[in-house]
Scaffold this motif. Structure first.
Motif, mmCIF file in Angstrom:
data_model
loop_
_atom_site.group_PDB
_atom_site.id
_atom_site.type_symbol
_atom_site.label_atom_id
_atom_site.label_comp_id
_atom_site.label_asym_id
_atom_site.label_seq_id
_atom_site.Cartn_x
_atom_site.Cartn_y
_atom_site.Cartn_z
ATOM 1 N N ASN A 45 0.510 -1.194 0.091
ATOM 2 C CA ASN A 45 -0.548 -0.340 0.023
ATOM 3 C C ASN A 45 1.637 1.742 0.286
ATOM 4 O O ASN A 45 1.987 1.501 0.993
ATOM 5 C CB ASN A 45 -0.772 0.144 1.497
ATOM 6 C CG ASN A 45 -1.642 1.570 1.209
ATOM 7 O OD1 ASN A 45 -1.433 2.232 1.205
ATOM 8 N ND2 ASN A 45 -2.864 1.073 2.097
ATOM 9 N N PHE A 46 0.814 1.684 -1.098
ATOM 10 C CA PHE A 46 1.804 3.315 -1.436
ATOM 11 C C PHE A 46 1.699 4.186 -1.208
ATOM 12 O O PHE A 46 0.208 4.490 -2.317
ATOM 13 C CB PHE A 46 2.772 3.223 -2.171
ATOM 14 C CG PHE A 46 3.993 3.899 -2.772
ATOM 15 C CD1 PHE A 46 4.997 3.567 -1.606
ATOM 16 C CD2 PHE A 46 4.147 4.990 -3.881
ATOM 17 C CE1 PHE A 46 6.260 4.410 -2.070
ATOM 18 C CE2 PHE A 46 4.593 5.678 -4.145
ATOM 19 C CZ PHE A 46 5.798 5.408 -3.602
ATOM 20 N N ALA A 47 1.139 5.606 -0.624
ATOM 21 C CA ALA A 47 0.572 6.315 -1.065
ATOM 22 C C ALA A 47 2.043 7.694 -0.912
ATOM 23 O O ALA A 47 3.211 7.697 -0.037
ATOM 24 C CB ALA A 47 -0.007 6.985 0.120
ATOM 25 N N LEU A 48 1.803 8.815 -1.780
ATOM 26 C CA LEU A 48 2.060 9.760 -2.030
ATOM 27 C C LEU A 48 1.440 11.216 -1.509
ATOM 28 O O LEU A 48 -0.091 11.185 -1.888
ATOM 29 C CB LEU A 48 2.578 10.250 -3.611
ATOM 30 C CG LEU A 48 2.570 9.046 -4.602
ATOM 31 C CD1 LEU A 48 2.776 9.381 -5.855
ATOM 32 C CD2 LEU A 48 4.527 8.388 -4.065
ATOM 33 N N ASN A 49 2.301 11.847 -0.768
ATOM 34 C CA ASN A 49 1.632 13.061 -0.385
ATOM 35 C C ASN A 49 2.149 14.713 -0.580
ATOM 36 O O ASN A 49 4.006 14.810 0.398
ATOM 37 C CB ASN A 49 1.501 13.102 1.628
ATOM 38 C CG ASN A 49 0.900 11.861 2.421
ATOM 39 O OD1 ASN A 49 -0.044 11.303 2.097
ATOM 40 N ND2 ASN A 49 1.652 11.335 2.629
ATOM 41 N N ARG A 50 1.652 15.360 -1.078
ATOM 42 C CA ARG A 50 2.187 16.550 -1.798
ATOM 43 C C ARG A 50 2.842 17.577 -0.171
ATOM 44 O O ARG A 50 1.811 17.428 1.185
ATOM 45 C CB ARG A 50 1.382 17.550 -2.079
ATOM 46 C CG ARG A 50 1.876 18.120 -2.468
ATOM 47 C CD ARG A 50 0.984 19.788 -3.833
ATOM 48 N NE ARG A 50 -0.348 20.142 -2.791
ATOM 49 C CZ ARG A 50 -0.937 21.036 -2.888
ATOM 50 N NH1 ARG A 50 -1.842 20.316 -4.474
ATOM 51 N NH2 ARG A 50 -2.247 20.683 -2.756
ATOM 52 N N ARG A 51 4.126 17.944 -0.357
ATOM 53 C CA ARG A 51 4.456 18.632 1.244
ATOM 54 C C ARG A 51 5.030 19.618 0.017
ATOM 55 O O ARG A 51 6.185 18.760 -0.993
ATOM 56 C CB ARG A 51 5.386 18.102 2.197
ATOM 57 C CG ARG A 51 4.539 16.490 2.320
ATOM 58 C CD ARG A 51 3.696 17.729 3.493
ATOM 59 N NE ARG A 51 2.817 17.009 4.610
ATOM 60 C CZ ARG A 51 1.593 17.154 3.701
ATOM 61 N NH1 ARG A 51 0.793 16.974 3.339
ATOM 62 N NH2 ARG A 51 0.918 15.468 5.280
ATOM 63 N N ALA A 52 4.895 21.174 0.308
ATOM 64 C CA ALA A 52 5.471 22.168 -0.311
ATOM 65 C C ALA A 52 7.382 21.908 0.007
ATOM 66 O O ALA A 52 8.250 22.222 -1.068
ATOM 67 C CB ALA A 52 4.985 23.059 0.473
#
Length: 139
Positions: free
Chosen positions: A51-58
């Protein structure tokens, strides 16, 4: 203690540009993501099971790791893992019936000595319209 039914490991990383990262990981894994939002994407892989997630962070520097996790089959399994961790002397933090990463989840967290957070979680309902906003959720 009864066996815990683990479904797959979970890895979440911070990225500057979700779409650019989705394009990369789509090619790397050879599958489409199961969920894409402006600030989040999820790949639910069978091979390898992940289960692989990408989270946007500046402000993503060298440490792009968001958190690590173990997806289990039921709330009962979440509670069994919590009991195992507490028996081992680890400090746990519960998040039950929480909306996180566009899904309703029950989860328990522990933090390693270097600040790396691990969760054990079950997805109760997926693909909700809101991301959620708990402290550890998707962050």
């Amino acid at each position: 203690m009864k066996e815990i039914k683990i479904l797959k490991p979970h890895v979440a990383i911070n990225v500057r540009d979700v779409q650019r990262s989705v394009d990369f990981y789509r090619r790397m894994f050879g599958v489409e993501p199961v969920r894409v939002r402006a600030d989040y994407a999820k790949f639910d892989l069978d091979d390898p099971p992940l289960n692989f997630a990408l989270n946007r962070r500046a402000n993503v520097g060298d440490g792009a790791l968001s958190h690590l996790g173990i997806q289990v089959a039921s709330t009962e399994d979440v509670l069994k893992m919590r009991a195992r961790w507490e028996a081992a002397g680890l400090l746990t933090r519960d998040e039950m019936q929480t909306v996180c990463c566009y899904a309703l989840q029950d989860k328990v967290w522990v933090t390693d000595p270097d600040g790396n957070e691990w969760e054990v979680f079950v997805v109760l309902e997926g693909d909700l319209p809101e991301r959620g906003g708990t402290v550890g959720c998707c962050a």
